[in-house]
Design a protein around this motif. Structure first.
Motif, PDB file in Angstrom:
ATOM      1  N   ASP A  37       0.822  -1.213   0.000  1.00 29.38           N
ATOM      2  CA  ASP A  37       0.000   0.000   0.000  1.00 29.38           C
ATOM      3  C   ASP A  37       0.858   1.265   0.000  1.00 29.38           C
ATOM      4  OD1 ASP A  37      -2.339  -1.451  -0.081  1.00 29.38           O
ATOM      5  OD2 ASP A  37      -2.728  -1.288   2.081  1.00 29.38           O
ATOM      6  N   GLY A  38       2.157   1.134   0.285  1.00 31.97           N
ATOM      7  CA  GLY A  38       3.062   2.273   0.275  1.00 31.97           C
ATOM      8  C   GLY A  38       3.652   2.507  -1.098  1.00 31.97           C
ATOM      9  N   THR A  39       4.733   3.285  -1.138  1.00 33.15           N
ATOM     10  CA  THR A  39       5.331   3.667  -2.417  1.00 33.15           C
ATOM     11  C   THR A  39       6.735   3.111  -2.622  1.00 33.15           C
ATOM     12  OG1 THR A  39       6.081   5.753  -1.445  1.00 33.15           O
ATOM     13  CG2 THR A  39       3.960   5.774  -2.609  1.00 33.15           C
ATOM     14  N   SER A  40       7.077   2.051  -1.941  1.00 33.41           N
ATOM     15  CA  SER A  40       8.375   1.429  -2.174  1.00 33.41           C
ATOM     16  C   SER A  40       8.367   0.733  -3.529  1.00 33.41           C
ATOM     17  CB  SER A  40       8.680   0.412  -1.075  1.00 33.41           C
ATOM     18  OG  SER A  40       8.737   1.051   0.182  1.00 33.41           O
ATOM     19  N   ILE A  41       9.456   0.879  -4.261  1.00 31.73           N
ATOM     20  CA  ILE A  41       9.595   0.236  -5.568  1.00 31.73           C
ATOM     21  C   ILE A  41       9.922  -1.240  -5.341  1.00 31.73           C
ATOM     22  CG2 ILE A  41      10.944   0.169  -7.707  1.00 31.73           C
ATOM     23  CD1 ILE A  41       9.242   2.680  -7.487  1.00 31.73           C
ATOM     24  N   ALA A  42       9.259  -2.101  -6.094  1.00 33.79           N
ATOM     25  CA  ALA A  42       9.534  -3.537  -6.027  1.00 33.79           C
ATOM     26  C   ALA A  42      10.490  -3.909  -7.152  1.00 33.79           C
ATOM     27  CB  ALA A  42       8.241  -4.331  -6.159  1.00 33.79           C
ATOM     28  N   HIS A  43      11.239  -4.964  -6.949  1.00 31.35           N
ATOM     29  CA  HIS A  43      12.074  -5.524  -8.016  1.00 31.35           C
ATOM     30  C   HIS A  43      11.504  -6.895  -8.363  1.00 31.35           C
ATOM     31  CE1 HIS A  43      14.603  -2.263  -6.686  1.00 31.35           C
ATOM     32  NE2 HIS A  43      15.068  -2.292  -7.913  1.00 31.35           N
ATOM     33  N   LEU A  44      11.117  -7.027  -9.622  1.00 24.53           N
ATOM     34  CA  LEU A  44      10.466  -8.225 -10.135  1.00 24.53           C
ATOM     35  C   LEU A  44      11.498  -9.109 -10.817  1.00 24.53           C
ATOM     36  CD1 LEU A  44       7.815  -9.766 -11.048  1.00 24.53           C
ATOM     37  CD2 LEU A  44       7.998  -8.385 -13.139  1.00 24.53           C
ATOM     38  N   ALA A  45      11.564 -10.355 -10.402  1.00 27.94           N
ATOM     39  CA  ALA A  45      12.436 -11.340 -11.048  1.00 27.94           C
ATOM     40  C   ALA A  45      11.582 -12.316 -11.838  1.00 27.94           C
ATOM     41  CB  ALA A  45      13.259 -12.098 -10.007  1.00 27.94           C
ATOM     42  N   GLY A  53       1.073  -2.967  -6.191  1.00 25.03           N
ATOM     43  CA  GLY A  53       0.012  -2.696  -5.238  1.00 25.03           C
ATOM     44  C   GLY A  53      -0.808  -3.938  -4.991  1.00 25.03           C
ATOM     45  N   ALA A  54      -1.624  -3.865  -3.962  1.00 22.90           N
ATOM     46  CA  ALA A  54      -2.551  -4.951  -3.667  1.00 22.90           C
ATOM     47  C   ALA A  54      -3.817  -4.737  -4.490  1.00 22.90           C
ATOM     48  CB  ALA A  54      -2.890  -4.973  -2.181  1.00 22.90           C
ATOM     49  N   HIS A  55      -4.418  -5.847  -4.885  1.00 25.60           N
ATOM     50  CA  HIS A  55      -5.689  -5.832  -5.613  1.00 25.60           C
ATOM     51  C   HIS A  55      -6.477  -7.005  -5.054  1.00 25.60           C
ATOM     52  CE1 HIS A  55      -8.301  -4.731  -8.924  1.00 25.60           C
ATOM     53  NE2 HIS A  55      -8.349  -5.996  -9.322  1.00 25.60           N
ATOM     54  N   GLY A  56      -7.299  -6.732  -4.033  1.00 25.36           N
ATOM     55  CA  GLY A  56      -7.916  -7.824  -3.282  1.00 25.36           C
ATOM     56  C   GLY A  56      -6.815  -8.558  -2.527  1.00 25.36           C
ATOM     57  N   ASP A  57      -6.789  -9.883  -2.655  1.00 23.62           N
ATOM     58  CA  ASP A  57      -5.732 -10.678  -2.017  1.00 23.62           C
ATOM     59  C   ASP A  57      -4.630 -11.037  -3.000  1.00 23.62           C
ATOM     60  OD1 ASP A  57      -6.402 -10.770   0.667  1.00 23.62           O
ATOM     61  OD2 ASP A  57      -7.861 -12.363   0.360  1.00 23.62           O
ATOM     62  N   ARG A  58      -4.567 -10.309  -4.086  1.00 23.82           N
ATOM     63  CA  ARG A  58      -3.525 -10.540  -5.084  1.00 23.82           C
ATOM     64  C   ARG A  58      -2.677  -9.287  -5.227  1.00 23.82           C
ATOM     65  NH1 ARG A  58      -6.942 -14.272  -9.237  1.00 23.82           N
ATOM     66  NH2 ARG A  58      -6.745 -16.158  -7.971  1.00 23.82           N
ATOM     67  N   ILE A  59      -1.626  -9.398  -6.001  1.00 28.35           N
ATOM     68  CA  ILE A  59      -0.680  -8.311  -6.218  1.00 28.35           C
ATOM     69  C   ILE A  59      -0.716  -7.960  -7.695  1.00 28.35           C
ATOM     70  CG2 ILE A  59       1.760  -7.653  -6.082  1.00 28.35           C
ATOM     71  CD1 ILE A  59       1.936  -9.944  -3.889  1.00 28.35           C
ATOM     72  N   VAL A  60      -0.626  -6.665  -8.001  1.00 22.30           N
ATOM     73  CA  VAL A  60      -0.646  -6.226  -9.388  1.00 22.30           C
ATOM     74  C   VAL A  60       0.536  -5.311  -9.694  1.00 22.30           C
ATOM     75  CG1 VAL A  60      -3.133  -6.473  -9.779  1.00 22.30           C
ATOM     76  CG2 VAL A  60      -2.263  -4.354  -8.780  1.00 22.30           C
ATOM     77  N   PHE A  61       0.960  -5.363 -10.953  1.00 15.82           N
ATOM     78  CA  PHE A  61       1.882  -4.388 -11.510  1.00 15.82           C
ATOM     79  C   PHE A  61       1.517  -4.233 -12.971  1.00 15.82           C
ATOM     80  CE2 PHE A  61       4.025  -8.309 -12.643  1.00 15.82           C
ATOM     81  CZ  PHE A  61       4.566  -8.039 -13.896  1.00 15.82           C
ATOM     82  N   PHE A  62       2.033  -3.190 -13.616  1.00 20.63           N
ATOM     83  CA  PHE A  62       1.714  -3.002 -15.029  1.00 20.63           C
ATOM     84  C   PHE A  62       2.985  -2.921 -15.856  1.00 20.63           C
ATOM     85  CE2 PHE A  62       1.817   1.270 -13.260  1.00 20.63           C
ATOM     86  CZ  PHE A  62       2.504   2.021 -14.204  1.00 20.63           C
ATOM     87  N   THR A  63       2.811  -3.193 -17.140  1.00 17.95           N
ATOM     88  CA  THR A  63       3.925  -3.203 -18.074  1.00 17.95           C
ATOM     89  C   THR A  63       3.396  -3.067 -19.491  1.00 17.95           C
ATOM     90  OG1 THR A  63       5.922  -4.414 -18.728  1.00 17.95           O
ATOM     91  CG2 THR A  63       3.932  -5.733 -18.288  1.00 17.95           C
ATOM     92  N   GLY A  64       4.289  -2.876 -20.419  1.00 21.51           N
ATOM     93  CA  GLY A  64       3.912  -2.919 -21.820  1.00 21.51           C
ATOM     94  C   GLY A  64       3.719  -4.370 -22.240  1.00 21.51           C
ATOM     95  N   PRO A  65       2.747  -4.673 -23.103  1.00 20.33           N
ATOM     96  CA  PRO A  65       2.470  -6.056 -23.470  1.00 20.33           C
ATOM     97  C   PRO A  65       3.637  -6.755 -24.169  1.00 20.33           C
ATOM     98  CG  PRO A  65       1.162  -4.545 -24.802  1.00 20.33           C
ATOM     99  CD  PRO A  65       1.842  -3.724 -23.753  1.00 20.33           C
ATOM    100  N   GLY A  66       4.530  -6.010 -24.789  1.00 15.19           N
ATOM    101  CA  GLY A  66       5.666  -6.626 -25.473  1.00 15.19           C
ATOM    102  C   GLY A  66       6.975  -6.543 -24.715  1.00 15.19           C
ATOM    103  N   MET A  67       6.948  -6.013 -23.499  1.00 17.89           N
ATOM    104  CA  MET A  67       8.173  -5.878 -22.711  1.00 17.89           C
ATOM    105  C   MET A  67       8.705  -7.254 -22.305  1.00 17.89           C
ATOM    106  SD  MET A  67       8.709  -2.631 -22.640  1.00 17.89           S
ATOM    107  CE  MET A  67       9.885  -2.367 -21.351  1.00 17.89           C
ATOM    108  N   ARG A  68       9.995  -7.325 -22.067  1.00 21.71           N
ATOM    109  CA  ARG A  68      10.652  -8.589 -21.711  1.00 21.71           C
ATOM    110  C   ARG A  68       9.956  -9.264 -20.530  1.00 21.71           C
ATOM    111  NH1 ARG A  68      12.505 -12.775 -23.459  1.00 21.71           N
ATOM    112  NH2 ARG A  68      13.828 -11.634 -24.876  1.00 21.71           N
ATOM    113  N   LYS A  69       9.626  -8.521 -19.477  1.00 24.38           N
ATOM    114  CA  LYS A  69       8.995  -9.149 -18.309  1.00 24.38           C
ATOM    115  C   LYS A  69       7.654  -9.771 -18.672  1.00 24.38           C
ATOM    116  CE  LYS A  69       7.889  -4.593 -16.440  1.00 24.38           C
ATOM    117  NZ  LYS A  69       8.874  -3.864 -17.207  1.00 24.38           N
TER     118      LYS A  69
END
Length: 127
Positions: A11-19, A35-51
């Motif tokens: 819920d805060g503003t700390s940056i996460a590192h995604l592996a 961020g939290a979305h219900g009991d799950r976690i969300v992040f966003f990206t471009g659909p063609g990005m490596r991640k």
């Protein structure tokens, strides 16, 4: 179910590192807004990005977050991406995350999708 201590950090503003896992099996790591979305976690990206490409091929992932208010009590989450949200529903989440981090909605010049993470292992602190 999200651990309450994990939710507090999300819920805060700390940056996460995604592996994620590259096609050759080696790791790929990148910073993301989360961020939290219900009991799950969300992040966003471009659909063609490596991640995104990595996670569509192999949904396993890990997040590492060093909370800004106490970086010596890190949060580590392992889980898998279980869904992708697109369109207006995605932009609602993207704008919520962008506003949390930057104070403004996210620009619309590039396509974006939201990855939904089902958390598995959740650890708070070193040890």
């Amino acid at each position: 179910m999200l651990d309450p201590k994990v939710r507090r950090v999300l819920d805060g503003t700390s940056i996460a590192h995604l592996a994620t896992v590259l096609p050759d099996g080696s790791p790929h790591n990148t910073p993301v807004y989360v961020g939290a979305h219900g009991d799950r976690i969300v992040f966003f990206t471009g659909p063609g990005m490596r991640k995104a490409r990595n996670l569509r091929r192999d949904p396993r992932m890990a997040l590492s977050i060093a909370p800004a208010d106490n970086p010596f009590e890190p949060v580590v989450i392992r889980g898998r991406v279980v869904d992708w949200i697109e369109g207006d529903a995605a932009w609602e989440i993207i704008d919520r995350l962008a506003t949390k981090y930057t104070g403004s909605p996210y620009p619309r010049e590039h396509a974006r999708v939201v990855a939904v993470i089902e958390p598995g292992r959740q650890a708070v602190g070193v040890g």
